[in-house]
Scaffold this motif. Structure first.
Motif, short mmCIF file in Angstrom:
data_model
loop_
_atom_site.label_atom_id
_atom_site.label_comp_id
_atom_site.label_asym_id
_atom_site.label_seq_id
_atom_site.Cartn_x
_atom_site.Cartn_y
_atom_site.Cartn_z
N LEU A 1 0.81 -1.20 0.00
CA LEU A 1 0.00 0.00 0.00
C LEU A 1 0.85 1.26 0.00
N HIS A 2 0.36 2.28 -0.69
CA HIS A 2 0.91 3.63 -0.60
C HIS A 2 -0.29 4.55 -0.43
N MET A 3 -0.36 5.24 0.73
CA MET A 3 -1.55 6.02 1.06
C MET A 3 -1.17 7.42 1.56
N HIS A 4 -1.99 8.40 1.18
CA HIS A 4 -1.90 9.74 1.74
C HIS A 4 -3.26 10.11 2.33
N VAL A 5 -3.24 11.00 3.30
CA VAL A 5 -4.46 11.38 4.01
C VAL A 5 -4.62 12.89 3.99
N ILE A 6 -5.88 13.35 3.91
CA ILE A 6 -6.17 14.77 3.97
C ILE A 6 -7.41 14.97 4.84
N ASN A 7 -7.41 16.04 5.62
CA ASN A 7 -8.56 16.26 6.52
C ASN A 7 -9.70 16.94 5.78
N ALA A 8 -10.82 17.15 6.50
CA ALA A 8 -12.06 17.60 5.85
C ALA A 8 -11.94 18.97 5.21
N ASP A 9 -11.24 19.89 5.86
CA ASP A 9 -11.13 21.23 5.27
C ASP A 9 -9.88 21.40 4.40
N LYS A 10 -9.20 20.27 4.17
CA LYS A 10 -8.04 20.23 3.27
C LYS A 10 -6.92 21.17 3.71
N SER A 11 -6.77 21.30 5.02
CA SER A 11 -5.72 22.15 5.55
C SER A 11 -4.48 21.37 5.96
N ILE A 12 -4.61 20.04 6.10
CA ILE A 12 -3.47 19.20 6.47
C ILE A 12 -3.50 17.93 5.63
N MET A 13 -2.37 17.61 5.03
CA MET A 13 -2.25 16.40 4.23
C MET A 13 -0.88 15.80 4.45
N GLY A 14 -0.81 14.47 4.45
CA GLY A 14 0.48 13.81 4.62
C GLY A 14 0.45 12.36 4.18
N HIS A 15 1.60 11.72 4.29
CA HIS A 15 1.77 10.31 3.94
C HIS A 15 1.38 9.45 5.13
N VAL A 16 0.51 8.47 4.91
CA VAL A 16 0.02 7.62 5.99
C VAL A 16 1.12 6.67 6.47
N ASP A 17 1.39 6.70 7.78
CA ASP A 17 2.31 5.74 8.40
C ASP A 17 1.57 4.60 9.07
N ASP A 18 0.45 4.93 9.70
CA ASP A 18 -0.33 3.91 10.41
C ASP A 18 -1.78 4.38 10.48
N ILE A 19 -2.70 3.41 10.48
CA ILE A 19 -4.12 3.73 10.52
C ILE A 19 -4.86 2.74 11.40
N ASP A 20 -5.74 3.24 12.24
CA ASP A 20 -6.58 2.40 13.10
C ASP A 20 -8.02 2.54 12.63
N ILE A 21 -8.57 1.47 12.05
CA ILE A 21 -9.94 1.52 11.50
C ILE A 21 -10.90 0.60 12.25
N LYS A 22 -10.42 -0.11 13.26
CA LYS A 22 -11.24 -1.15 13.86
C LYS A 22 -12.43 -0.62 14.64
N ASN A 23 -12.37 0.63 15.09
CA ASN A 23 -13.46 1.17 15.90
C ASN A 23 -14.35 2.15 15.14
N GLY A 24 -14.15 2.25 13.83
CA GLY A 24 -14.91 3.23 13.08
C GLY A 24 -15.79 2.60 12.02
N THR A 25 -16.62 3.45 11.42
CA THR A 25 -17.45 3.06 10.28
C THR A 25 -16.97 3.87 9.08
N PHE A 26 -16.71 3.18 7.99
CA PHE A 26 -16.07 3.82 6.86
C PHE A 26 -16.76 3.51 5.55
N LYS A 27 -16.51 4.37 4.60
CA LYS A 27 -16.85 4.09 3.22
C LYS A 27 -15.56 3.76 2.49
N LEU A 28 -15.54 2.63 1.84
CA LEU A 28 -14.40 2.23 1.03
C LEU A 28 -14.81 2.34 -0.43
N LEU A 29 -14.11 3.19 -1.17
CA LEU A 29 -14.42 3.42 -2.58
C LEU A 29 -13.35 2.75 -3.45
#
Length: 223
Positions: A191-219
């Motif tokens: 995997l190669h992933m980058h992340v950006i927040n809702a107002d697009k003020s912060i973006m970076g390269h994903v090092d680690d992600i915790d998804i086990k406690n959330g509800t997500f849309k996977l596109l």
């Protein structure tokens, strides 16, 4: 005649299937950057990026991160010990992986601890593809900030900014491939992933992600 018609039908179906998954392309290679010091600009994105282009990568000279969503280019750099994210269609990349996606299929899920498990639920993992993950996540990220004059490439992360999103709405754009290690994924990842927040003020390269406690849309790319 029947044999010819059969072969024609198989050929047509094969071509149709090949068009279903958008091609993933890349410019530059991680191994060239890390082992040969080839981190110069390889592409100016305004010559490549169009509506429907999705991509991630690194700025020339490893001076920051890139995130392209539906043809809109975002760049992140470290300035005064903070991350500055701005739109810039003319950004130059030393590494860029991208795909043109016209439509997306959506899968909602929760309680899955492993992202590759979730990706496997969308279908075949033998072909590289782009994906988006949208939801409230705990994400660790970095923004590269390499100084080619004073820093040894072996310590390329020493000047990077490290940050985290703590269960806030984010969009993650990623690329999955089993055969791109050393090209656009690291040697220990598919995997190669980058992340950006809702107002697009912060973006970076994903090092680690915790998804086990959330509800997500996977596109994933629509077929």
């Amino acid at each position: 005649m029947r044999k010819c018609l059969h072969l024609l039908a198989v050929s047509f179906l094969s071509c149709t299937y090949a068009q279903e998954l958008p091609v993933v392309s890349s410019i530059g290679e991680l191994r060239q950057i890390m082992h040969q010091g080839q981190f110069e600009a390889r592409v100016k994105l305004d010559t490549l990026v169009k509506k429907g282009t999705y991509g991630v990568g690194a700025l020339d000279s490893l001076s920051g991160e890139l995130f392209v969503i539906d043809g809109e280019v975002f760049r992140s750099e470290v300035e005064n010990n903070s991350v500055i994210t701005r739109r810039d269609q003319s950004s130059k990349a030393t590494l860029f992986v991208y795909s043109k996606v016209i439509s997306w299929d959506t899968l909602e899920f929760s309680g899955i601890s492993d992202l590759e498990t979730a990706l496997g639920k969308t279908g075949d993992l033998s072909t590289p593809f782009a994906f988006q993950l949208i939801g409230d996540a705990i994400v660790d990220y970095h923004v590269i900030n390499f100084d080619p004059i004073t820093t040894d490439l072996a310590q390329h992360k020493d000047g990077a900014y490290a940050g985290s999103f703590k269960s806030e709405p984010v969009t993650i754009l990623g690329f999955y491939s089993k055969n791109a290690k050393g090209v656009y994924t690291h040697h220990d990842s598919n995997l190669h992933m980058h992340v950006i927040n809702a107002d697009k003020s912060i973006m970076g390269h994903v090092d680690d992600i915790d998804i086990k406690n959330g509800t997500f849309k996977l596109l994933t790319p629509g077929k």
